[in-house]
Design a protein around this motif. Structure first.
Motif, PDB file in Angstrom:
ATOM      1  N   LEU A 121      -3.400  40.265  80.323  1.00 44.75           N
ATOM      2  CA  LEU A 121      -4.548  39.368  80.405  1.00 44.75           C
ATOM      3  C   LEU A 121      -4.686  38.573  79.116  1.00 44.75           C
ATOM      4  N   PRO A 122      -4.424  37.275  79.147  1.00 52.09           N
ATOM      5  CA  PRO A 122      -4.662  36.442  77.960  1.00 52.09           C
ATOM      6  C   PRO A 122      -6.153  36.409  77.653  1.00 52.09           C
ATOM      7  N   CYS A 123      -6.485  36.425  76.382  1.00 45.72           N
ATOM      8  CA  CYS A 123      -7.902  36.431  75.995  1.00 45.72           C
ATOM      9  C   CYS A 123      -8.149  35.348  74.956  1.00 45.72           C
ATOM     10  N   ALA A 124      -9.063  34.450  75.269  1.00 48.11           N
ATOM     11  CA  ALA A 124      -9.405  33.357  74.362  1.00 48.11           C
ATOM     12  C   ALA A 124     -10.668  33.705  73.580  1.00 48.11           C
ATOM     13  N   PRO A 125     -10.876  33.079  72.428  1.00 41.99           N
ATOM     14  CA  PRO A 125     -12.107  33.327  71.665  1.00 41.99           C
ATOM     15  C   PRO A 125     -13.342  33.037  72.509  1.00 41.99           C
ATOM     16  N   GLY A 126     -14.308  33.942  72.485  1.00 37.68           N
ATOM     17  CA  GLY A 126     -15.538  33.773  73.248  1.00 37.68           C
ATOM     18  C   GLY A 126     -15.493  34.422  74.621  1.00 37.68           C
ATOM     19  N   SER A 156      -5.245  33.614  70.203  1.00 40.39           N
ATOM     20  CA  SER A 156      -5.289  33.045  68.859  1.00 40.39           C
ATOM     21  C   SER A 156      -5.865  34.080  67.911  1.00 40.39           C
ATOM     22  N   SER A 157      -5.791  33.766  66.623  1.00 38.11           N
ATOM     23  CA  SER A 157      -6.328  34.678  65.621  1.00 38.11           C
ATOM     24  C   SER A 157      -7.849  34.740  65.666  1.00 38.11           C
ATOM     25  N   GLY A 158      -8.465  33.834  66.400  1.00 38.44           N
ATOM     26  CA  GLY A 158      -9.923  33.813  66.502  1.00 38.44           C
ATOM     27  C   GLY A 158     -10.485  34.808  67.496  1.00 38.44           C
ATOM     28  N   VAL A 159      -9.619  35.503  68.228  1.00 35.16           N
ATOM     29  CA  VAL A 159     -10.078  36.474  69.223  1.00 35.16           C
ATOM     30  C   VAL A 159     -10.573  37.733  68.530  1.00 35.16           C
ATOM     31  N   ASN A 160     -11.724  38.215  68.949  1.00 37.57           N
ATOM     32  CA  ASN A 160     -12.266  39.477  68.448  1.00 37.57           C
ATOM     33  C   ASN A 160     -11.635  40.591  69.277  1.00 37.57           C
ATOM     34  N   LEU A 161     -10.554  41.159  68.766  1.00 36.56           N
ATOM     35  CA  LEU A 161      -9.792  42.146  69.530  1.00 36.56           C
ATOM     36  C   LEU A 161     -10.612  43.403  69.798  1.00 36.56           C
ATOM     37  N   ARG A 174     -14.501  52.585  84.718  1.00 33.43           N
ATOM     38  CA  ARG A 174     -14.786  52.349  86.143  1.00 33.43           C
ATOM     39  C   ARG A 174     -13.548  52.590  87.000  1.00 33.43           C
ATOM     40  N   LYS A 175     -12.489  53.070  86.364  1.00 29.36           N
ATOM     41  CA  LYS A 175     -11.216  53.394  87.041  1.00 29.36           C
ATOM     42  C   LYS A 175     -10.555  52.166  87.657  1.00 29.36           C
ATOM     43  N   VAL A 176     -10.788  50.999  87.033  1.00 25.48           N
ATOM     44  CA  VAL A 176     -10.071  49.786  87.443  1.00 25.48           C
ATOM     45  C   VAL A 176      -8.652  49.820  86.888  1.00 25.48           C
ATOM     46  N   ALA A 177      -8.514  50.396  85.694  1.00 25.37           N
ATOM     47  CA  ALA A 177      -7.198  50.567  85.068  1.00 25.37           C
ATOM     48  C   ALA A 177      -7.144  51.961  84.461  1.00 25.37           C
ATOM     49  N   PHE A 178      -5.973  52.567  84.502  1.00 27.68           N
ATOM     50  CA  PHE A 178      -5.822  53.930  83.993  1.00 27.68           C
ATOM     51  C   PHE A 178      -5.142  53.989  82.625  1.00 27.68           C
ATOM     52  N   ASN A 179      -4.458  52.923  82.238  1.00 32.77           N
ATOM     53  CA  ASN A 179      -3.808  52.870  80.933  1.00 32.77           C
ATOM     54  C   ASN A 179      -4.055  51.489  80.345  1.00 32.77           C
ATOM     55  N   LEU A 180      -4.338  51.457  79.037  1.00 29.28           N
ATOM     56  CA  LEU A 180      -4.617  50.202  78.353  1.00 29.28           C
ATOM     57  C   LEU A 180      -3.594  49.969  77.253  1.00 29.28           C
ATOM     58  N   GLY A 181      -3.353  48.701  76.972  1.00 29.33           N
ATOM     59  CA  GLY A 181      -2.393  48.390  75.925  1.00 29.33           C
ATOM     60  C   GLY A 181      -2.604  46.997  75.370  1.00 29.33           C
ATOM     61  N   LEU A 182      -1.684  46.602  74.501  1.00 34.18           N
ATOM     62  CA  LEU A 182      -1.752  45.330  73.798  1.00 34.18           C
ATOM     63  C   LEU A 182      -0.488  44.526  74.039  1.00 34.18           C
ATOM     64  N   SER A 183      -0.605  43.229  73.891  1.00 33.23           N
ATOM     65  CA  SER A 183       0.546  42.356  74.071  1.00 33.23           C
ATOM     66  C   SER A 183       0.670  41.396  72.904  1.00 33.23           C
ATOM     67  N   LEU A 184       1.869  41.328  72.331  1.00 36.70           N
ATOM     68  CA  LEU A 184       2.201  40.400  71.253  1.00 36.70           C
ATOM     69  C   LEU A 184       1.266  40.530  70.057  1.00 36.70           C
ATOM     70  N   CYS A 185       0.847  41.752  69.765  1.00 38.56           N
ATOM     71  CA  CYS A 185       0.006  42.002  68.601  1.00 38.56           C
ATOM     72  C   CYS A 185       0.857  42.505  67.437  1.00 38.56           C
ATOM     73  N   SER A 186       0.417  42.201  66.247  1.00 39.67           N
ATOM     74  CA  SER A 186       1.135  42.627  65.048  1.00 39.67           C
ATOM     75  C   SER A 186       0.718  44.031  64.648  1.00 39.67           C
ATOM     76  N   GLU A 187       1.500  44.607  63.738  1.00 37.72           N
ATOM     77  CA  GLU A 187       1.166  45.926  63.201  1.00 37.72           C
ATOM     78  C   GLU A 187      -0.215  45.903  62.556  1.00 37.72           C
ATOM     79  N   GLU A 188      -0.529  44.842  61.834  1.00 35.08           N
ATOM     80  CA  GLU A 188      -1.811  44.743  61.154  1.00 35.08           C
ATOM     81  C   GLU A 188      -2.965  44.678  62.158  1.00 35.08           C
ATOM     82  N   GLU A 189      -2.783  43.939  63.238  1.00 34.78           N
ATOM     83  CA  GLU A 189      -3.831  43.838  64.256  1.00 34.78           C
ATOM     84  C   GLU A 189      -4.067  45.180  64.933  1.00 34.78           C
TER      85      GLU A 189
END
Length: 311
Positions: A121-126, A156-161, A174-189
Motif C-alpha cells: 500500500l503506497p502511503c502519501a503524506p497526510g 516520500s520522506s514526508g510520510v509519518n511512518l 480487526r483481522k483484516v491482515a495477519f502479518n504487517l511489513g514495510l516496503s522500500l524502507c531504509s535501515e534508519e527508517e
C-alpha cells in the motif's frame, strides 16, 4: 548436468539466510520464532546429504505464517486465476485489489489458507491514518476475508511512518491482515519505527535485491531484527540477466539467467516475487531448487555487486 554443491570453507548450508556468503555473518540476536516442523532446518543438513526435497520452500514469519519463497505479482483477477492454475501459491495482488481475486481462488478449487496473498500500500503524506481503512475496503472489494501480508510503502520522506503503522495495526486487530511489513524502507527508517510498534513488529521487508545490488548491510540488519526479506526485483533488468557473469553460472547448471537470479535470493534466504507480466511468472514457479552454487560461483556473483538499482 548442473546441481554442483557448494564446497570449501564457509560454504555450509548452515549459513543460509545470514545475508552473506563467507566470513563472519550477521546472524543476529536470538529472535524467538515459530518452530518449523515440516522440514528439518538446513543447519542440520550436511552438504553430502543435500537434496532439493530437504530445502524449505517457505519462510516462517514471527506469527507462524508461512511465506512461500517464490511468488508472482498479478494485475487482475484473470491473471490471478492464470497464476494459480500455473502453480503459484504466493500472489502479490497490489495491482489487483478491487478485482474479484477471492473468486479466482475459489474457482481454482483452493482453500483460502492455501494461497498466500500479499499487498503493498503506497502511503502519501497526510493519508497515514486512512491506511487501515483503505486496506479493509480493498480486501472486501476483492472478495478476500483477509490479507496474509500487508506492506506499507512511504511515497516520500514526508510520510509519518509511525502513524501509518498505527493505522495498519488497527487493521490487523480487526483481522483484516495477519502479518504487517514495510516496503522500500531504509535501515534508519525501520530502526526509528521499531520502538513505536505496539501490537505488531514488521514481519517482512520488501526491497530490491539481486546480484547487482546485494544489500548486505540491510539484510544483516533485518536478520538481527527477525525481519524476513522479500525482493520485489529479483531479476533486475536486461543489464543483469544478460551479464556474462550471470550467464556463465547459468550455463554451468543448465539453467536460465532468470533462474540464477532467483537462486541467488534463495541462497541468501530471501523470498522473491516476480513482476506482473514476466514470462517466468506466466509459466509457473521455475524449478530453481534443482541446483545450488559452488563456492567459486558465489564469489563470482559477489563481485557483480555495484549497488545498481532498477526501480
Amino acid at each position: 548436468q548442473g546441481g554442483g554443491h557448494a564446497t570449501g570453507k564457509g560454504a555450509s548450508w548452515a549459513q543460509r539466510g545470514t545475508g552473506t556468503w563467507y566470513g563472519a555473518a550477521p546472524k543476529g540476536r536470538n529472535v524467538e520464532r515459530p518452530r518449523i516442523e515440516a522440514k528439518a532446518p538446513l543447519s542440520h543438513v550436511g552438504l553430502a546429504e543435500y537434496s532439493p526435497e530437504a530445502e524449505p520452500r517457505e519462510s516462517v514469519l514471527r506469527t507462524g505464517a508461512r511465506l512461500p519463497l517464490l511468488g508472482a505479482a498479478v494485475a487482475s483477477d484473470q491473471r490471478a486465476a492464470a497464476a494459480l492454475g500455473a502453480g503459484w501459491r504466493h500472489l502479490d495482488c497490489s495491482a489487483a485489489l478491487g478485482s474479484p481475486v477471492g473468486q479466482a481462488v475459489a474457482a481454482a478449487g483452493l482453500a483460502r489458507e492455501n494461497v498466500f496473498v500479499s499487498v503493498t500500500l503506497p502511503c502519501a503524506p497526510g493519508a497515514e491514518g486512512q491506511l487501515g481503512d483503505q486496506l479493509a475496503q480493498a480486501a472486501a472489494g476483492s472478495g478476500l476475508e483477509y490479507i496474509d501480508l500487508a506492506l506499507v510503502q512511504p511515497e516520500s520522506s514526508g510520510v509519518n511512518l509511525q502513524e501509518a503503522w498505527k493505522s495498519l495495526e488497527g487493521a490487523a486487530q480487526r483481522k483484516v491482515a495477519f502479518n504487517l511489513g514495510l516496503s522500500l524502507c531504509s535501515e534508519e527508517e525501520i530502526a526509528a519505527l521499531l520502538p513505536h510498534c505496539t501490537e505488531h513488529r514488521p514481519a517482512v521487508l520488501r526491497h530490491e535485491l539481486h546480484p547487482l545490488r546485494s544489500q548486505r548491510r540491510l539484510v544483516g540488519f533485518c536478520r538481527r531484527q527477525g525481519i524476513e526479506l522479500l525482493t520485489c526485483c529479483p531479476l533486475g533488468g536486461e543489464e543483469l540477466v544478460s551479464h556474462d557473469g550471470v550467464r556463465a553460472v547459468a550455463e554451468a547448471h543448465g539453467a536460465s539467467a532468470e533462474e540464477v537470479c532467483l537462486r541467488y535470493a534463495l541462497h541468501r534466504g530471501v523470498a522473491s516475487v516476480l513482476p506482473a507480466g514476466s514470462p517466468a511468472a506466466a509459466s509457473g514457479p521455475p524449478d530453481v531448487f534443482r541446483f545450488c552454487f559452488t563456492g567459486a560461483e558465489k564469489a563470482a556473483l559477489d563481485r557483480l555487486d555495484t549497488g545498481r538499482s532498477f526501480l
